[in-house]
Write a protein that holds these residues in place. Structure first.
Motif, PDB file in Angstrom:
ATOM      1  N   PHE A  65       0.839  -1.084  -0.308  1.00  0.00           N
ATOM      2  CA  PHE A  65      -0.076   0.140   0.105  1.00  0.00           C
ATOM      3  C   PHE A  65       0.727   1.139  -0.208  1.00  0.00           C
ATOM      4  CE2 PHE A  65      -2.634  -3.173   2.287  1.00  0.00           C
ATOM      5  CZ  PHE A  65      -3.540  -3.299   1.307  1.00  0.00           C
ATOM      6  N   GLY A  66       2.111   1.252  -0.693  1.00  0.00           N
ATOM      7  CA  GLY A  66       2.931   2.448  -0.785  1.00  0.00           C
ATOM      8  C   GLY A  66       3.337   3.125   0.641  1.00  0.00           C
ATOM      9  N   GLY A  67       3.094   2.277   1.901  1.00  0.00           N
ATOM     10  CA  GLY A  67       3.465   2.804   3.123  1.00  0.00           C
ATOM     11  C   GLY A  67       2.287   3.293   3.724  1.00  0.00           C
ATOM     12  N   ASP A  68       1.284   2.943   3.132  1.00  0.00           N
ATOM     13  CA  ASP A  68       0.086   3.547   3.976  1.00  0.00           C
ATOM     14  C   ASP A  68      -0.369   2.490   5.323  1.00  0.00           C
ATOM     15  OD1 ASP A  68      -2.470   4.461   4.963  1.00  0.00           O
ATOM     16  OD2 ASP A  68      -3.282   4.686   2.980  1.00  0.00           O
ATOM     17  N   GLU A  69       0.217   2.872   6.167  1.00  0.00           N
ATOM     18  CA  GLU A  69      -0.036   1.893   7.294  1.00  0.00           C
ATOM     19  C   GLU A  69      -1.383   1.719   7.923  1.00  0.00           C
ATOM     20  OE1 GLU A  69       1.774   1.107  12.028  1.00  0.00           O
ATOM     21  OE2 GLU A  69       3.135   2.238  10.500  1.00  0.00           O
ATOM     22  N   LYS A  70      -1.940   3.019   7.707  1.00  0.00           N
ATOM     23  CA  LYS A  70      -3.417   3.272   8.312  1.00  0.00           C
ATOM     24  C   LYS A  70      -4.462   2.318   7.479  1.00  0.00           C
ATOM     25  CE  LYS A  70      -5.588   7.071   9.524  1.00  0.00           C
ATOM     26  NZ  LYS A  70      -6.277   8.368   9.592  1.00  0.00           N
ATOM     27  N   HIS A  71      -4.064   2.350   6.043  1.00  0.00           N
ATOM     28  CA  HIS A  71      -5.019   1.353   5.506  1.00  0.00           C
ATOM     29  C   HIS A  71      -4.442  -0.205   5.726  1.00  0.00           C
ATOM     30  CE1 HIS A  71      -7.334   0.285   1.756  1.00  0.00           C
ATOM     31  NE2 HIS A  71      -6.292  -0.750   1.654  1.00  0.00           N
ATOM     32  N   ALA A  72      -3.340  -0.403   5.940  1.00  0.00           N
ATOM     33  CA  ALA A  72      -2.983  -1.885   6.219  1.00  0.00           C
ATOM     34  C   ALA A  72      -3.652  -2.254   7.517  1.00  0.00           C
ATOM     35  CB  ALA A  72      -1.643  -2.024   6.222  1.00  0.00           C
ATOM     36  N   ARG A  73      -3.630  -1.373   8.528  1.00  0.00           N
ATOM     37  CA  ARG A  73      -4.243  -1.735   9.751  1.00  0.00           C
ATOM     38  C   ARG A  73      -5.754  -1.977   9.554  1.00  0.00           C
ATOM     39  NH1 ARG A  73      -6.704   1.737  12.830  1.00  0.00           N
ATOM     40  NH2 ARG A  73      -5.692   3.383  12.170  1.00  0.00           N
ATOM     41  N   ARG A  74      -6.424  -0.717   8.769  1.00  0.00           N
ATOM     42  CA  ARG A  74      -7.738  -1.017   8.527  1.00  0.00           C
ATOM     43  C   ARG A  74      -8.319  -2.272   8.120  1.00  0.00           C
ATOM     44  NH1 ARG A  74      -8.904   5.002   6.150  1.00  0.00           N
ATOM     45  NH2 ARG A  74      -9.231   6.137   7.713  1.00  0.00           N
ATOM     46  N   GLU A  75      -7.685  -2.643   6.911  1.00  0.00           N
ATOM     47  CA  GLU A  75      -8.003  -3.796   6.230  1.00  0.00           C
ATOM     48  C   GLU A  75      -7.766  -5.165   6.829  1.00  0.00           C
ATOM     49  OE1 GLU A  75      -7.292  -4.127   1.794  1.00  0.00           O
ATOM     50  OE2 GLU A  75      -5.864  -5.723   2.522  1.00  0.00           O
ATOM     51  N   CYS A  76      -6.723  -5.042   7.806  1.00  0.00           N
ATOM     52  CA  CYS A  76      -6.518  -6.467   8.723  1.00  0.00           C
ATOM     53  C   CYS A  76      -7.793  -6.239   9.657  1.00  0.00           C
ATOM     54  CB  CYS A  76      -5.180  -6.270   9.254  1.00  0.00           C
ATOM     55  SG  CYS A  76      -3.856  -6.579   8.236  1.00  0.00           S
ATOM     56  N   LYS A  77      -8.062  -5.186  10.259  1.00  0.00           N
ATOM     57  CA  LYS A  77      -9.123  -5.110  11.297  1.00  0.00           C
ATOM     58  C   LYS A  77     -10.390  -5.818  10.587  1.00  0.00           C
ATOM     59  CE  LYS A  77      -9.275  -1.715  14.112  1.00  0.00           C
ATOM     60  NZ  LYS A  77      -9.339  -0.542  14.689  1.00  0.00           N
ATOM     61  N   LEU A  78     -10.514  -5.056   9.550  1.00  0.00           N
ATOM     62  CA  LEU A  78     -11.957  -5.378   8.808  1.00  0.00           C
ATOM     63  C   LEU A  78     -11.902  -7.026   8.502  1.00  0.00           C
ATOM     64  CD1 LEU A  78     -14.672  -4.501   7.811  1.00  0.00           C
ATOM     65  CD2 LEU A  78     -13.459  -3.886   5.704  1.00  0.00           C
ATOM     66  N   LEU A  79     -10.904  -7.238   7.564  1.00  0.00           N
ATOM     67  CA  LEU A  79     -11.076  -8.544   6.862  1.00  0.00           C
ATOM     68  C   LEU A  79     -10.760  -9.657   7.938  1.00  0.00           C
ATOM     69  CD1 LEU A  79      -9.426  -7.803   3.427  1.00  0.00           C
ATOM     70  CD2 LEU A  79     -11.841  -7.578   4.097  1.00  0.00           C
ATOM     71  N   ILE A  80      -9.972  -9.772   8.732  1.00  0.00           N
ATOM     72  CA  ILE A  80      -9.721 -10.793   9.643  1.00  0.00           C
ATOM     73  C   ILE A  80     -10.132 -10.673  11.043  1.00  0.00           C
ATOM     74  CG2 ILE A  80      -7.683 -11.931  10.514  1.00  0.00           C
ATOM     75  CD1 ILE A  80      -6.229 -10.846   7.955  1.00  0.00           C
ATOM     76  N   GLY A  81      -9.931  -9.396  11.623  1.00  0.00           N
ATOM     77  CA  GLY A  81     -10.042  -9.368  13.243  1.00  0.00           C
ATOM     78  C   GLY A  81     -11.658  -9.256  13.604  1.00  0.00           C
ATOM     79  N   CYS A  82     -12.316  -8.575  12.591  1.00  0.00           N
ATOM     80  CA  CYS A  82     -13.745  -8.513  12.650  1.00  0.00           C
ATOM     81  C   CYS A  82     -14.427 -10.144  12.568  1.00  0.00           C
ATOM     82  CB  CYS A  82     -14.471  -7.659  11.812  1.00  0.00           C
ATOM     83  SG  CYS A  82     -14.309  -5.845  12.260  1.00  0.00           S
ATOM     84  N   ARG A  83     -13.778 -10.873  11.696  1.00  0.00           N
ATOM     85  CA  ARG A  83     -14.470 -12.046  11.615  1.00  0.00           C
ATOM     86  C   ARG A  83     -14.595 -12.834  12.839  1.00  0.00           C
ATOM     87  NH1 ARG A  83     -12.475 -12.807   5.368  1.00  0.00           N
ATOM     88  NH2 ARG A  83     -14.129 -11.631   4.365  1.00  0.00           N
ATOM     89  N   ILE A  84     -13.143 -12.712  13.419  1.00  0.00           N
ATOM     90  CA  ILE A  84     -12.790 -13.668  14.727  1.00  0.00           C
ATOM     91  C   ILE A  84     -13.627 -12.917  15.863  1.00  0.00           C
ATOM     92  CG2 ILE A  84     -11.037 -13.930  16.404  1.00  0.00           C
ATOM     93  CD1 ILE A  84      -8.797 -13.646  14.328  1.00  0.00           C
ATOM     94  N   LEU A  85     -13.879 -11.777  15.947  1.00  0.00           N
ATOM     95  CA  LEU A  85     -14.749 -11.493  17.087  1.00  0.00           C
ATOM     96  C   LEU A  85     -16.191 -11.579  17.012  1.00  0.00           C
ATOM     97  CD1 LEU A  85     -12.782  -7.973  17.768  1.00  0.00           C
ATOM     98  CD2 LEU A  85     -12.919 -10.179  19.399  1.00  0.00           C
ATOM     99  N   ARG A  86     -16.550 -11.415  15.474  1.00  0.00           N
ATOM    100  CA  ARG A  86     -18.047 -11.673  15.134  1.00  0.00           C
ATOM    101  C   ARG A  86     -18.381 -13.212  15.657  1.00  0.00           C
ATOM    102  NH1 ARG A  86     -20.102 -12.131  10.596  1.00  0.00           N
ATOM    103  NH2 ARG A  86     -22.017 -11.772  10.964  1.00  0.00           N
ATOM    104  N   ARG A  87     -17.336 -13.908  15.396  1.00  0.00           N
ATOM    105  CA  ARG A  87     -17.462 -15.421  15.576  1.00  0.00           C
ATOM    106  C   ARG A  87     -17.786 -15.810  17.182  1.00  0.00           C
ATOM    107  NH1 ARG A  87     -12.280 -18.258  14.527  1.00  0.00           N
ATOM    108  NH2 ARG A  87     -11.935 -17.438  16.645  1.00  0.00           N
ATOM    109  N   ASP A  88     -16.865 -15.174  18.006  1.00  0.00           N
ATOM    110  CA  ASP A  88     -16.568 -15.438  19.392  1.00  0.00           C
ATOM    111  C   ASP A  88     -17.605 -14.385  20.268  1.00  0.00           C
ATOM    112  OD1 ASP A  88     -14.821 -17.299  18.460  1.00  0.00           O
ATOM    113  OD2 ASP A  88     -13.031 -16.186  19.251  1.00  0.00           O
ATOM    114  N   ASN A  89     -18.024 -13.413  19.544  1.00  0.00           N
ATOM    115  CA  ASN A  89     -18.422 -12.388  20.729  1.00  0.00           C
ATOM    116  C   ASN A  89     -19.831 -11.833  20.019  1.00  0.00           C
ATOM    117  OD1 ASN A  89     -19.203  -9.829  21.705  1.00  0.00           O
ATOM    118  ND2 ASN A  89     -17.264  -9.532  22.414  1.00  0.00           N
ATOM    119  N   ALA A  90     -21.134 -12.407  20.728  1.00  0.00           N
ATOM    120  CA  ALA A  90     -22.244 -12.167  20.139  1.00  0.00           C
ATOM    121  C   ALA A  90     -22.586 -10.700  20.171  1.00  0.00           C
ATOM    122  CB  ALA A  90     -23.379 -12.791  20.936  1.00  0.00           C
TER     123      ALA A  90
END
Length: 161
Positions: A65-90
């Motif tokens: 992402f051309g050094g855009d750390e904010k975008h990388a963090r956002r994408e990881c949170k959205l695509l991966i982190g939210c799925r884990i939390l949705r599965r484990d936390n009603a």
């Protein structure tokens, strides 16, 4: 009292080092001192995981992402982190499905600045989060094996591809 102070000294040095590492990334540091609770300890992610998250976000940002750390963090949170939390936390799943799911992809990414994801994960969820990030972004050409602290996360099958 003196023995207690002497035994606490190494921990204070480690806390100071961790704080400096976080502040060097431009983030604020919160230090909480409270009575020990085994139940509370179960819930917290580790400092090592916290440091590794940001190293991983930086590597993804530089590689994709051309050094855009904010975008990388956002994408990881959205695509991966939210799925884990949705599965484990009603409760998280309900809020996510009501507020975030209805947004466009770009707005979902922006919303990641407003919701906690990795910071509310326990150690087990944090480990899964790191492993899934490595799996997904290794396939996209990111290299993580040289990051400090990554060794134990590279021992699963997907990382060996």
């Amino acid at each position: 009292l003196i023995e207690g102070l002497v035994s606490v000294q190494p921990m204070l040095i480690e806390i100071a080092k961790e704080s400096v590492l976080i502040m060097d990334t431009g983030r604020a540091v919160e230090i909480i001192v409270q009575p020990y609770s085994e139940k509370a300890t179960e819930k917290r992610r580790s400092n090592a995981q916290n440091r590794l998250y940001f190293l991983i976000y930086q590597r993804i940002a530089k590689t994709l992402f051309g050094g855009d750390e904010k975008h990388a963090r956002r994408e990881c949170k959205l695509l991966i982190g939210c799925r884990i939390l949705r599965r484990d936390n009603a409760a998280f799943a309900d809020i996510y499905d009501t507020v975030i799911r209805v947004l466009s992809y770009d707005n979902k990414l922006k919303a990641m600045d407003l919701i906690s994801v990795s910071s509310i994960m326990n150690v087990k969820q944090g480990t899964e989060y790191i492993k899934k990030i490595i799996e997904k972004y290794t396939e996209s050409g990111c290299y993580f094996a040289d990051l400090e602290g990554i060794e134990s996360y590279l021992q699963y099958p997907e990382a060996k591809k």
